[in-house]
Design an enzyme around this catalytic site. Sequence first.
Site, PDB file in Angstrom:
ATOM      1  N   ASP A 488       0.642  -1.151   0.059  1.00  0.00           N
ATOM      2  CA  ASP A 488      -0.215  -0.211   0.068  1.00  0.00           C
ATOM      3  C   ASP A 488       1.124   1.091   0.308  1.00  0.00           C
ATOM      4  OD1 ASP A 488      -2.850   0.816   0.786  1.00  0.00           O
ATOM      5  OD2 ASP A 488      -1.692   2.024   2.018  1.00  0.00           O
ATOM      6  N   GLU A 525       1.693   0.243  -5.429  1.00  0.00           N
ATOM      7  CA  GLU A 525       1.344   2.182  -5.657  1.00  0.00           C
ATOM      8  C   GLU A 525       2.099   2.401  -5.620  1.00  0.00           C
ATOM      9  OE1 GLU A 525      -2.873   2.570  -4.102  1.00  0.00           O
ATOM     10  OE2 GLU A 525      -2.059   2.446  -2.644  1.00  0.00           O
TER      11      GLU A 525
END
Length: 878
Positions: A488, A525
């Site tokens: 993340d 990400e």
Amino acid sequence: MDGNLPPQPAAPGADADLSRATAQWIDRDTVAWRGAVAAANHYALAYSPRGDIGYDRGDLTGDVRLIRLTPAPDGPGRLSDAQKAAWPHLASPGAAYGALTVDPRDAGLVRDALRGQVVAIERGPSGALLTATGVQIPGVLDDLYSGAATVPLGPTGGGLAVWAPTARQVELALYDGPSTDRRTVHRMRRDDATGVWSADGPASWRGRHYTYLVTVYAPAAGKIVTNEVTDPYSLSVSAGSGRSQIVDLDDPSLRPEGWTALKKPPAVRQDQASIYELHVRDFSASDATVPAAERGTYKAFTLTGSAGMTELRSLAEDGLTHVHLLPVFDFATVPDRKADRTEPGCDLAALPPDSDRQQACVAETAAKDSFNWGYDPLHHTVPEGSYATDPDRRIKEFREMVAGLNGAGLRVVMDVVYNHTHAAGQEPTSVLDRVVPGYYHRLMDDGTVAASTCCANTAPEHAMMGRLVVDSIVTWAKEYKVDGFRFDLMGHHPKANILAVREALDALTPGKDGVDGTSIILYGEGWNFGEVADGTRFEQATQANMAGTGIGTFSDRLRDAVRGGTPFDADPGVRGFGSGLGDEPGDRLAHHEDLVKLGLAGNLRDFTFTGSSGTPVKGSEVDYNGGPAGYAAVPGDTVTYVDAHDNETLFDALVFKLPKDTPMADRVRMQSLSLATVLLGQGTAFVHAGSERLRSKSLDRNSYDSGDWFNRLLWDCRQGNGFGGGLPPAKDNEARWPYARPLLADPALRPGCAAIRAARARFGELLRIRRSSPAFSLGSAAEIGRRVSFPPSGAPGVIVMRIDAAGVDPANQAIYVVFNATGKTAAPAVPALKGARVALHPVQAASDDPVVRQASADPATGTLAVPARTVAVFTETP
């Protein structure tokens, strides 16, 4: 009070705010001072073992002791080149940090000072106090205690160890049970060289619950406190996460049958992977074929006959390789025990499809219900308790889930969140910051905790936070046999940290560790924003920076080109290649087609193709919001997707973007066409669970806390797809209610079984086509550059892709894919096909879709005829 000068009244306008920390102690010898260092002034570090330094009537109060500071020799008073390189945000043009050096005569006081309150002070020539500020200490801790990098932490076999270099004292509280108050307290030993506190114990400690009693200066409290806190290296915790538990993960009672000899599906290269993003609770919460007590749990993945597992096996047979699980580590936002949760009390299914009552009812219990995405870490290396039928069985049941998915033919990816924690400071759900205050989190220039990620940002650039990331990942890989990790907000990590993870995994071997670490895939990400943006603090793990590593980053380029607009548009109706723009010729469509072509070729920065301008263009020369669209160096650098848990589902996006009177059959075709740009391109293919069956979240663009209702994943098509479940929650969607209300009320936009089955069938065909030929995963930039091309289609809204398959595919000379995003039949002419043996791909030739079966090739003219809103794949055989 010791010092060079006796205390004097503060000068007019003195800056003495001890609640801030604008000075930074970056190594044992150097303090970075915000502002210019004045040669005539006097500087020092004031410290107090009692943590009682205050400010009153112009000067410091309390048990103040001093470490003298002198202007650093470089400049003088300037950071050295090496320090500027290590701390670039202190050397940026607008930062204006000077440098002060610890007086060698006081070097012996440094370790003691760090175990109390530290304040940096500036006095004028007369001794008057000019400035007093708190001090940021991560740099000096990393310098002084670098030896801690290799010391085992957490449950270590013979005892326990915790890194707490600033603590005055650490004690181990051993409890008789997970909830009893009865405990024994044991003093822990401090290693002054490493800052690690440890305690050895007998085998009888195994299974006991424990906490640490950490006596430490806490800036958030402004005093010395004794924090009772769980172990940052916990391997197990009690229900509610209030206590850690000493466990041996090799204990047979924590292993399902056959665990040590678990047979995994074959490994695939990163660019060959096709990944299905799934939430543990979504998977079975609405599945009536799962026993009620096991819905929403790890156990649901062990039921071979359930509707959900039957579907996952079917997807694996079609060619799906991995299931990506949203956070399954211990997170803070769902009570572990079902009895402690409260679910919505309304009859949600009975309410009108455009009502605002569903979202209001869900909001009433959102804080205590069973649902959250889980991006709220408490303990990074403990399975989440609310997903177990009993939180005390979480370790075994997690492993059973992995075994169940592997047995279904699927590898398992964990979504991991190391870039932030649920809380910092003295908050009850703060763990790291109550052990070493001010260290594990990234601090802004004034000492406040950065929160650009949504919550309290961690600082993996600090050695021991970076180490925690690596150690945690290795534990999940070895002890839980996890096959991949998705980071993340990976762009908030240093590139070096993610590469260290890769290196540690690559060192794992089946003989030594029970796992082949080289088969584990990594992606994340790679967004570039916040206080770390543009390399402000370190080289980030962003899209461009990760190029060439084979560690994937999500490509927003193809996503935006296919869906249309961006996730941040006020108007959700902006169209893209897959959402109706194909019927609107113009420069915007032409540019979107360039982005789609580049995405199909792995979004490689050096891939050259004929762009919309009619001239050759490299991927790095194609514009994306003012920057280069192509950034990847190898196809494994790119994760291609058109929808994910964030933002509206693909179906919902098409509802917003397609004309309201678009027939459901055409909506299904546009859904399939959009997904085809992912599944038939080079690079890692990533799809959101349910996209293959038109999943809707009733137009919710941020369903992280929207409960089971808005996040339904329905395996029985008779239940619909989730559309028309009421207006989505007001918190993130109310501005779009005027768009949403008439759409949700329209029964024509709710697909029936025929549409859902058709979408699933087309998805399966795409997976089988991807699996059918190695030409869809060529593996290198050179091969893609040599073999992938885009012959002119002759029509806006139509893309033709050719893959030279000679030598890589024994059955085919070449593969042609035609993406017709328009509302009419397209017939692009490909001169090279004249006289060639070309036919519709066998998978599509056998399709139950009569439309795609109409696609045809005319070898006399080299024309490929493809019906409206259809993707057709043709094979050229020798």
